[in-house]
Design a protein around this motif. Sequence first.
Motif, mmCIF file in Angstrom:
data_model
loop_
_atom_site.group_PDB
_atom_site.id
_atom_site.type_symbol
_atom_site.label_atom_id
_atom_site.label_comp_id
_atom_site.label_asym_id
_atom_site.label_seq_id
_atom_site.Cartn_x
_atom_site.Cartn_y
_atom_site.Cartn_z
ATOM 1 N N THR A 143 47.032 58.639 54.601
ATOM 2 C CA THR A 143 47.206 57.407 55.398
ATOM 3 C C THR A 143 45.919 57.183 56.085
ATOM 4 O OG1 THR A 143 48.210 56.310 57.355
ATOM 5 C CG2 THR A 143 47.885 58.802 57.302
ATOM 6 N N ILE A 144 45.559 55.843 55.668
ATOM 7 C CA ILE A 144 44.428 55.069 56.218
ATOM 8 C C ILE A 144 44.899 53.961 57.180
ATOM 9 C CG2 ILE A 144 42.246 53.831 55.676
ATOM 10 C CD1 ILE A 144 42.442 55.246 52.791
ATOM 11 N N ALA A 145 44.843 54.282 58.453
ATOM 12 C CA ALA A 145 45.317 53.356 59.583
ATOM 13 C C ALA A 145 44.623 53.694 60.838
ATOM 14 C CB ALA A 145 46.593 53.790 59.346
ATOM 15 N N GLY A 146 45.018 52.894 61.933
ATOM 16 C CA GLY A 146 44.595 53.009 63.036
ATOM 17 C C GLY A 146 45.492 53.950 63.788
ATOM 18 N N SER A 147 44.849 54.543 65.197
ATOM 19 C CA SER A 147 45.511 55.479 65.975
ATOM 20 C C SER A 147 46.281 54.721 66.903
ATOM 21 C CB SER A 147 44.538 56.532 66.295
ATOM 22 O OG SER A 147 45.377 57.195 67.727
ATOM 23 N N ASP A 148 47.638 55.211 67.369
ATOM 24 C CA ASP A 148 48.490 54.722 68.230
ATOM 25 C C ASP A 148 48.719 55.877 69.312
ATOM 26 O OD1 ASP A 148 50.411 53.719 69.992
ATOM 27 O OD2 ASP A 148 52.010 53.502 68.579
ATOM 28 N N ASP A 179 37.926 64.659 48.145
ATOM 29 C CA ASP A 179 36.833 65.522 47.545
ATOM 30 C C ASP A 179 37.664 66.988 47.365
ATOM 31 O OD1 ASP A 179 34.958 63.645 47.103
ATOM 32 O OD2 ASP A 179 33.479 64.636 48.763
ATOM 33 N N ASP A 180 38.562 67.079 48.270
ATOM 34 C CA ASP A 180 39.020 68.607 48.556
ATOM 35 C C ASP A 180 40.688 68.350 48.400
ATOM 36 O OD1 ASP A 180 39.094 71.054 49.115
ATOM 37 O OD2 ASP A 180 39.835 70.672 51.086
ATOM 38 N N LEU A 181 41.383 67.232 48.729
ATOM 39 C CA LEU A 181 42.869 67.406 48.684
ATOM 40 C C LEU A 181 43.261 66.580 47.294
ATOM 41 C CD1 LEU A 181 42.173 68.251 51.508
ATOM 42 C CD2 LEU A 181 44.308 66.870 52.169
ATOM 43 N N ASP A 182 44.452 67.096 46.714
ATOM 44 C CA ASP A 182 44.839 66.721 45.688
ATOM 45 C C ASP A 182 45.988 65.363 46.221
ATOM 46 O OD1 ASP A 182 46.043 65.859 43.243
ATOM 47 O OD2 ASP A 182 47.375 67.600 43.050
ATOM 48 N N VAL A 183 45.452 64.300 46.434
ATOM 49 C CA VAL A 183 46.180 63.249 46.983
ATOM 50 C C VAL A 183 47.034 62.403 45.956
ATOM 51 C CG1 VAL A 183 46.075 61.034 48.396
ATOM 52 C CG2 VAL A 183 44.516 62.961 48.998
ATOM 53 N N ARG A 184 48.006 62.494 46.110
ATOM 54 C CA ARG A 184 49.021 61.771 45.223
ATOM 55 C C ARG A 184 49.600 60.414 45.482
ATOM 56 N NH1 ARG A 184 51.237 65.754 41.491
ATOM 57 N NH2 ARG A 184 49.585 67.511 41.657
ATOM 58 N N ALA A 185 49.295 60.064 46.779
ATOM 59 C CA ALA A 185 49.560 58.580 47.177
ATOM 60 C C ALA A 185 48.659 58.262 48.563
ATOM 61 C CB ALA A 185 51.233 58.239 47.131
ATOM 62 N N ILE A 186 48.579 57.015 48.297
ATOM 63 C CA ILE A 186 47.728 56.568 49.700
ATOM 64 C C ILE A 186 48.419 55.547 50.393
ATOM 65 C CG2 ILE A 186 45.595 55.597 50.510
ATOM 66 C CD1 ILE A 186 43.929 57.070 48.463
ATOM 67 N N LYS A 187 48.617 55.375 51.773
ATOM 68 C CA LYS A 187 49.206 54.198 52.261
ATOM 69 C C LYS A 187 47.956 53.837 53.152
ATOM 70 C CE LYS A 187 50.498 52.683 56.608
ATOM 71 N NZ LYS A 187 51.630 52.847 57.271
ATOM 72 N N ILE A 188 47.969 52.208 53.106
ATOM 73 C CA ILE A 188 46.835 51.638 53.990
ATOM 74 C C ILE A 188 47.645 50.894 54.928
ATOM 75 C CG2 ILE A 188 44.717 50.219 53.923
ATOM 76 C CD1 ILE A 188 44.480 50.926 50.881
ATOM 77 N N GLY A 189 47.144 51.092 56.328
ATOM 78 C CA GLY A 189 47.629 50.227 57.163
ATOM 79 C C GLY A 189 46.693 49.449 57.957
ATOM 80 N N MET A 190 46.421 49.827 59.430
ATOM 81 C CA MET A 190 45.736 48.720 60.149
ATOM 82 C C MET A 190 44.250 48.902 59.694
ATOM 83 S SD MET A 190 44.898 49.196 64.145
ATOM 84 C CE MET A 190 43.428 47.758 65.024
ATOM 85 N N LEU A 191 43.609 47.773 59.370
ATOM 86 C CA LEU A 191 42.070 47.884 58.988
ATOM 87 C C LEU A 191 41.294 47.010 59.924
ATOM 88 C CD1 LEU A 191 42.578 47.078 55.225
ATOM 89 C CD2 LEU A 191 42.003 49.246 56.264
ATOM 90 N N VAL A 251 48.970 53.094 45.530
ATOM 91 C CA VAL A 251 48.696 52.529 46.828
ATOM 92 C C VAL A 251 49.606 51.592 47.404
ATOM 93 C CG1 VAL A 251 46.866 51.420 48.031
ATOM 94 C CG2 VAL A 251 46.095 52.787 46.165
ATOM 95 N N VAL A 252 50.020 52.180 48.800
ATOM 96 C CA VAL A 252 51.076 51.279 49.340
ATOM 97 C C VAL A 252 50.167 50.500 50.494
ATOM 98 C CG1 VAL A 252 53.027 51.205 50.980
ATOM 99 C CG2 VAL A 252 52.661 53.172 48.816
ATOM 100 N N LEU A 253 50.068 49.396 50.289
ATOM 101 C CA LEU A 253 49.274 48.287 51.242
ATOM 102 C C LEU A 253 50.335 47.469 52.298
ATOM 103 C CD1 LEU A 253 46.597 47.051 52.195
ATOM 104 C CD2 LEU A 253 46.870 45.374 50.222
ATOM 105 N N ASP A 254 50.125 48.062 53.580
ATOM 106 C CA ASP A 254 50.883 47.560 54.531
ATOM 107 C C ASP A 254 49.877 46.732 55.355
ATOM 108 O OD1 ASP A 254 52.935 47.037 56.111
ATOM 109 O OD2 ASP A 254 52.430 48.460 57.624
ATOM 110 N N PRO A 255 50.017 45.182 55.176
ATOM 111 C CA PRO A 255 49.037 44.518 55.898
ATOM 112 C C PRO A 255 49.425 44.205 57.388
ATOM 113 C CG PRO A 255 50.816 43.259 54.617
ATOM 114 C CD PRO A 255 50.881 44.600 54.533
ATOM 115 N N VAL A 256 48.961 45.233 57.955
ATOM 116 C CA VAL A 256 49.215 45.175 59.495
ATOM 117 C C VAL A 256 48.485 44.143 60.221
ATOM 118 C CG1 VAL A 256 48.888 46.377 61.629
ATOM 119 C CG2 VAL A 256 49.679 47.614 59.635
#
Length: 265
Positions: free
Chosen positions: A7-12, A68-80, A100-105
């Motif tokens: 997950t690529i997103a902001g912290s709550d 570079d290290d983890l075998d990431v099988r899917a990515i979610k993108i949230g708050m940019l 890639v799952v893109l959630d346009p927060v």
Amino acid sequence: MVSIALTIAGSDSGGGAGIQADLKSMSALGVYGASVITAVTAQNTRAVTAVHPIPTTVIAAQIGAVLDDLDVRAIKIGMLGSAAVTECVAQALAGYSGPVVLDPVMIAKSGATLLEDAAITALRDLLLPRATVLTPNLPEAARLLGLPEATDDAAMLAQGQALRELGAAAVLMKGGHAAGAVCTDWLMEAQGARPYRAARVVTRNTHGTGCSLSSAIAAGLAQGRPLADAVQSAHGWLHGAILAADCLQVGHGHGPVHHFHEVWT
């Protein structure tokens, strides 16, 4: 071997949305969640009181370290948050070929703005075309298209198709902001549209529903499920999490859903 999603997103800081909700969703569904933090927010169930963007060099370094290290099988993108962060994420993911799952927060449940106007063009041009599925709510879809908010199924379907024509492989138009006793989400794919319906739950505890749904879809994709199946599973799981939300009694505003409703109550 466990399936891994990122997950690529902001912290709550309140734990109900963002990175925290994403990791809870992935864990609840049996997927190992890695994270890249794009912003730190001072947030609870009532308000977002501060937002601190993470430097783009650090965001890029986080993405590089994980991929570079983890075998990431899917990515979610949230708050940019900004155009600069959006551009950074797009560049850092240039070599990634998984779903890639893109959630346009854009706006927090409390009403706080989480995406600058200038970032909308960058998101639309750089990330939307690489999305396996875009997951906008009705206000977000309208803002991406520069149109009035959809008020019925016909308008939802038209806007979903318009977003697909901008490059997204599929679009999940979420009906949570619509009226009526039944909440309908529409999955728009090349082969047509498919509805996912559930009885609307009367509760104020819906903080983080969009984050949780998109990360649950990413979890399903990481496990190798076809998109329609991943959406079906995530939709049913989230409905259960909303039904169980009132038992948590977290905070004094819009509380979180119960991510682990299938494990403990």
